[in-house]
Scaffold this motif. Structure first.
Motif: not given
Length: 693
Positions: A387-407
């Motif tokens: 949850q601390a990593a932020g909101v995760r993208w549903s369309r871009f799983p590779d972006l979650n792998r790198l940025l972890k989420g939108h904070r």
């Protein structure tokens, strides 16, 4: 004939206009209630041809003094006698501050609300009423009448059909309803005091909207339960639509003598808190999504406000954001944790709710703090890493792998070559977050809002609607429900106007993500226009400060410098000085390599990640039919074979493993893009460019 209360969302609560009631799906054995899904219809962002903040608190005070109007300084509003109440009405009341000073003026926007007559309007409306300008200036002020005639009929019809839980003829049905909504420990007396009813036909709780000082029922919120594999999913429906549903549930039970209140995000939590603590409790109409400024006057009387919104970090962030509107010095926050769940869950687990309230942390602190004041927040992030990593993208799983989420509170700089599809990608990037409840404000200075909305609607529907116009209304209704707003600016704008607009959106609409496309369109209005580098540094610094001060994520699109065609873009390729990349928490580069003898490969490069340092690249493939980068085309056209420097056709690597870079004559099958320091551009394949740049 049936009426679908939430259009374009199947399997929701269906209420009949005539005839029989619809049956619901059977419930699973596990009846653990989950968080409600909220479908909110946004309000339209007002036109911004004039400044968003036309008045300041100082100007409001000076105007009231100049016209001999007495006022009192409150936490977030100024209180004054109301010109919308007849003098005879005031004489019949006790001449005290609670009755005569019934007009509340918002210090930030100048918007006013009269508690007695329920008249409300803008600061200009108030000035016109005081000065008697126009034909019947007072008649031009909006009088809050609750709901439209059609909605009032629907509200009364549903309310009359609903019955209290304790009056259900079947005890088993009543017990099932209590288990379904987690009310096994909530007494009938508590439900009676809050006037909660139950709609048998749809298995929904009905929460009324009564406003103190006015007669009649203004609206309803229906909380339905849908069976899921792992429990029960709550679905909320409001009448009238959510944009005008301003119900502070529990407000009629508040006394003028109450000086402390607990705010929750669910009506069920307010029931549990009131029963366990005896304290005044109110429930926000939109939960953690938004605190409408129209509700602030009702909270002025309290010297202390405690936020207990939920058991996750998103609720914690929302509580801190709402506390800024209400003056942080009088606000306290209940930190989420295993031993501090939601109030209703705490009641069902046998925990002491008064003890949890005593652990509430102050929302305000001085500029310098010690670790003792921060240790609870640090523990919260350590115990909720995802949850601390932020909101995760549903369309871009590779972006979650790198940025972890939108904070929240971060600044993202995004760049890419002209015509590579920057606007198309960033619109899908923001749309992905918006569909997950991230309130988003778009500032498109390069293309019109109509064109941008058309692109985003196509991405949302994942199809070209011009070929299926019969489905436009359905998709448009669903798209309109997103918490998405647009600035009306186009072309060159001053940074001050843009920041004022962003500040207004954060305050009124609780926007937590702002997209600026692009920075170059704001540089011509600045006083540093003779020095473009100084102008850009000034603008980047302003956005950085705004993101930090308002806990709002800002995504800033910047054009790159002119680079040779055979060179990849790097962080140093961002136009201007190094300040943009230094101030940014994240740097994203859309790489689009075009080879001389054939197509190239497009991919996204994360070259800076201040959260945990992970950087890398992943391929992107443009789908022209849906204008998306996340959904690959259904069929791929054969591409030309590319020869290497020796004139030989590149053969597939024998490894065949995922992650290996292959030189293949097919359309990028099994390929991953090279690292910024690695492969040459002759080793990559790319799609044809598409979408606006």
């Amino acid at each position: 004939m049936w009426l679908l209360l939430r259009r374009a969302y199947p399997l929701r609560i269906l209420l009949p206009l005539r005839g029989e009631w619809v049956s619901r799906r059977s419930l699973p054995r596990s009846l653990t209630p989950g968080p409600p899904r909220r479908r909110y219809r946004k309000e339209a962002l007002p036109a911004l041809e004039i400044p968003v903040s036309p008045v300041t608190t100082t100007e409001i005070r000076q105007y009231l003094r100049a016209h001999g109007i007495p006022f009192q300084d409150g936490h977030s509003c100024l209180r004054a006698p109301s010109p919308f109440v007849a003098s005879t009405d005031i004489k019949n009341q006790k001449q005290d501050a609670a009755t005569s000073f019934c007009l509340f003026i918002d210090k930030t926007t100048g918007h006013f609300l009269c508690m007695t007559s329920l008249a409300e309007g803008s600061w200009e409306d108030f000035q016109a009423s005081v000065e008697g300008r126009g034909d019947g200036a007072k008649e031009g002020v909006l009088l809050r009448e609750g709901t439209e005639a059609e909605d009032r009929e629907e509200v009364l019809r549903i309310w009359n059909r609903a019955v209290p839980l304790w009056e259900l003829p079947d005890p088993e049905e009543a017990q099932l309803a209590r288990v379904m909504f987690g009310l096994t420990k909530v007494t009938d007396d508590t439900l009676r005091r809050f006037s909660v009813r139950y709609l048998r036909s749809t298995r929904s709780l009905v929460f009324p909207w009564f406003t103190p000082g006015s007669s009649g029922l203004h609206g309803l919120k229906l909380l339905g339960a849908e069976g899921q594999e792992n429990g029960v999913q709550y679905v909320e429906t409001t009448i009238p639509r959510p944009g005008v549903y301003h119900n502070l549930f529990g407000l009629p039970l508040i006394s003028r003598r109450d000086v402390e209140v607990v705010l929750t995000s669910r009506e069920l939590d307010s029931l549990a808190l009131s029963q366990s603590t005896g304290l005044p409790t109110l429930s926000l109409p939109r939960g953690t999504v938004c605190l409408p400024p129209a509700l602030l006057p009702y909270l002025e009387q309290f010297r202390r406000i405690v936020f207990w919104l939920g058991d996750d970090l998103r609720s914690w962030e929302a509580a801190k954001l709402f506390a800024r509107k209400l003056n942080p010095k009088r606000c306290s926050l209940v930190r989420p944790g295993n031993q501090q769940p939601r109030p209703l869950e705490a009641l069902n687990q046998g925990l002491s709710l008064p003890r949890i309230l005593r652990t509430a942390l102050p929302a305000w602190h001085k500029s310098i703090v010690s670790f003792r004041q921060l240790r609870e927040e640090v523990l919260g992030e350590l115990s909720n890493v995802e949850q601390a990593a932020g909101v995760r993208w549903s369309r871009f799983p590779d972006l979650n792998r790198l940025l972890k989420g939108h904070r929240k509170g971060e600044l993202t700089v995004f760049t890419g070559p002209t015509g590579s599809g920057k606007t198309t990608f960033i619109s899908e990037y923001a749309l992905d977050l918006c569909t997950q409840g991230v309130n988003t404000l778009w500032g498109s200075f390069e293309i019109s809002n109509v064109r941008l909305a058309r692109v985003m609607l196509t991405q949302f529907a994942v199809t070209r609607l011009e070929e299926q116009l019969d489905k436009y209304e359905e998709w448009a209704d669903r798209f309109e429900d997103l918490p998405l707003y647009f600035m009306t600016f186009h072309g060159q704008q001053s940074i001050r106007s843009v920041i004022d607009t962003m500040q207004h959106a954060v305050y009124v609409y609780d926007v937590c993500h702002v997209v600026i496309d692009n920075l170059q369109f704001m540089m011509g209005h600045e006083q540093f226009s003779t020095d473009r580098i100084a102008a850009q540094d000034y603008i980047v610094g302003a956005f950085r400060k705004f993101a930090t001060d308002n806990s709002c994520h800002v995504t800033l699109v910047i054009h790159p410098r002119k680079e040779d065609d055979d060179k990849e873009l790097q962080t140093a390729s961002i136009f201007g000085s190094a300040k943009a990349s230094q101030e940014a928490d994240n740097v994203l580069i859309l790489q689009d390599r075009k080879l001389v003898t054939g197509p190239g490969k497009r991919y996204l490069q994360v070259s800076k990640n201040r959260f945990d340092g992970d950087v890398g690249v992943f391929p992107l493939e443009f789908n022209k039919s849906s204008l998306t980068f996340s959904i690959p085309p259904k069929s791929k056209a054969r591409l030309k074979k590319i020869k290497d420097d020796n004139g030989l056709v590149a053969k597939k690597s024998p490894s065949g493993k995922k992650g290996a870079v292959h030189q293949n004559s097919e359309a990028g099958i099994g390929q991953t893009p090279p690292s910024p320091q690695g492969q040459s551009s002759a080793q990559m394949l790319a799609n044809e460019p598409g979408g606006p740049g």
